[in-house]
Design a protein around this motif. Sequence first.
Motif, short mmCIF file in Angstrom:
data_model
loop_
_atom_site.label_atom_id
_atom_site.label_comp_id
_atom_site.label_asym_id
_atom_site.label_seq_id
_atom_site.Cartn_x
_atom_site.Cartn_y
_atom_site.Cartn_z
N GLN A 159 0.83 -1.21 0.00
CA GLN A 159 0.00 0.00 0.00
C GLN A 159 0.86 1.26 0.00
N THR B 164 2.25 1.87 -3.44
CA THR B 164 1.26 2.25 -4.46
C THR B 164 0.38 3.42 -4.03
N VAL B 165 0.87 4.23 -3.09
CA VAL B 165 0.09 5.40 -2.67
C VAL B 165 -0.17 6.34 -3.84
N ARG C 164 -2.52 5.06 -6.41
CA ARG C 164 -3.89 5.10 -5.92
C ARG C 164 -4.48 6.49 -6.08
N LYS D 34 -5.66 6.97 -9.43
CA LYS D 34 -6.79 6.11 -9.80
C LYS D 34 -6.42 4.94 -10.70
N TRP D 35 -5.24 4.35 -10.47
CA TRP D 35 -4.93 3.12 -11.18
C TRP D 35 -5.80 2.01 -10.62
N ASP D 36 -6.17 1.03 -11.46
CA ASP D 36 -6.96 -0.07 -10.89
C ASP D 36 -6.05 -1.02 -10.11
N LYS D 37 -6.70 -1.87 -9.34
CA LYS D 37 -5.99 -2.70 -8.39
C LYS D 37 -4.95 -3.61 -9.06
N ARG E 61 -1.91 -1.72 -10.05
CA ARG E 61 -1.10 -1.33 -8.89
C ARG E 61 -0.30 -2.52 -8.37
N ARG E 62 -0.96 -3.67 -8.30
CA ARG E 62 -0.27 -4.87 -7.81
C ARG E 62 0.91 -5.23 -8.69
N GLN F 297 -7.32 14.04 1.40
CA GLN F 297 -6.74 12.70 1.23
C GLN F 297 -5.78 12.39 2.37
N TYR G 276 -6.41 9.09 4.49
CA TYR G 276 -5.45 8.00 4.33
C TYR G 276 -4.44 7.94 5.46
#
Lengths: 373, 226
Positions: free
Chosen positions: A94, A97-98, A101, A104-107, A110-111, B123, B127
Amino acid sequence: MIEYRNVTKSYGGSPVVKEICLTIEKGEFVVLVGPSGCGKTTTLKMLNRLIPMDGGDILINGKSVKEQNPEILRRNIGYVIQQIGLFPNMTVEQNITVVPRMMKWDKERRRKRARELMELVDMDYDTYANKYPSELSGGQQQRIGVLRALAVDPPVILMDEPFSALDPITRDSLQDEIKRLQKQLNKTVIFVTHDMNEAIKLADRIVFMYDGKILQAAPPEEMLRSPADGIIREFMGKHVQKIRMEDELNCSDIMRTRIATISPQRKTLECVELMSQYEVNSLVVVDDNKNYLGIVTIEDIRDHGEAGQPVEALIRTDAPCVGTGQHARDAFRILVEKKADYVVVVTPENRLAGIVTKSSISKAMASALWGEG
Amino acid sequence: MSLQHFMDTYALKLLQAIFVHLGYVVLCVAIGSAIALVLAVLLTRIPRFSKLIMPFLSILQTIPGIVFIGILYLYTGMRPITVMIALSVYAIFPVLKNAYSGILHVDEKYKEAAKGCGMSSWQTLFYVELPLATPSIFTGIRMTVIYLVSWTVLAAMIGQGGLGEFIYRGVGTNDNRLILMGAVPAAVMAIGLGALLDKLQKKLTPRGIRLQEQSESGQSSGKGGI
């Protein structure tokens, strides 16, 4: 390309940055160095608008940073801070990939990116992705801090004394790593430090700041050879280890004695543990009397080692090795020719004395150049 | 009155009183905490307001509950709403104070890192700041719950039920059994709710923060040992 144009900043009437002009080429590793309070951190932070400038302008590829939305600007400039600042409530993945995120990249994407980045610094995704920062060593944490800055592949990375809180061994290996990454990924890096050795080791160009002004901006060799100002010479002399002139130097003068060793009876897992603690990929094996036996590398453990087996069977005896009385030049030649990370230094009785690394050489050369400084 | 008779007479009433009491506590803590959290967030965004609002609430807090319910009673009458307003207002302060200082004292390095990553103020709040302030917010809620269990006794003062009913009647008729019947369940309720919240806190605090607290306390106790 980054351009500082007559940038100024004052705090409460007293100027800390005075009309700075500086052009940084794409792919350049620039280190801002100078005594504390010289304005180097302020200069760095004005680039991503963490600190607003009072006058002048900073352009990235011809576009003023002032015209850009600060949040979007910052997402496109990697930033690594001194105290690491990984978010303790987020896992390693996490944290890395802050910024994706925020963008707005998809999951899935990001993974994939987290996996890619962790491979870059040889951290196993399955082992570390779901760990929390407090479960990592300081060096591992700052590696993740660097990956966080690299997440969306920004062309420019800012680093504010990123390694100053780490122990010397860890710092050394992280410096090597950041230099490698910078070259490999062709990033423009602006790096702030007050450590001249670090600057010499990393920089394509050192920018020496004093009292809010740039005194000299030059490649390390040039700055070493002809410092533009007495202040620079003095600062370098103070910060670089003093030793005798080069032609008298032998290996014991320049070697590092604080090194990670292990005894041959230790098991492979302990060995791996120790390596990860010191952030190194090999250890020097010595017996109880400090007699030098060889080295053990992470590759050998990985390829031939079994859990619970003593490392004795995996010792390599072909590591480059010199005697304490040998000329420092010999160690230097071996380092360059064999592309080794270090050369082991042993006493005439075959006891381990230390190791010589590239940074020990550069330190020695630096102070040799200024005599007793 | 025999004990048997006494129990027959009051058992149902007691059960009812416990539920009413619990209802007041849960509802008012929920309302108060929600208001407190919103206020805390707003105050940390606009610090200069906090200089005005915090002292004001602080003064409000020092007014004895009995006086406050009395004054409210003049306006809103003998209705449950009177009790609920009073208790909710009292629930705000401990949560507000803890949440406010919890958010404010999130280490500067995390805020700088968040900003450097391109997070907006909101944010950063969601977060980083709120998750890191969870332990502190929970401390506030826990405190409020325990206070409110005792303050809800005052509901009976204006005839709005709860365990206070037994206590007031017991005091009025000089019947110790009635006083205990109100006081003991109230004490049990305070302890029980406290324990429940501790459990909940463990569940809701992000794991990374718990690990960090553990490692920090481990380190400090280690240093103390040496």
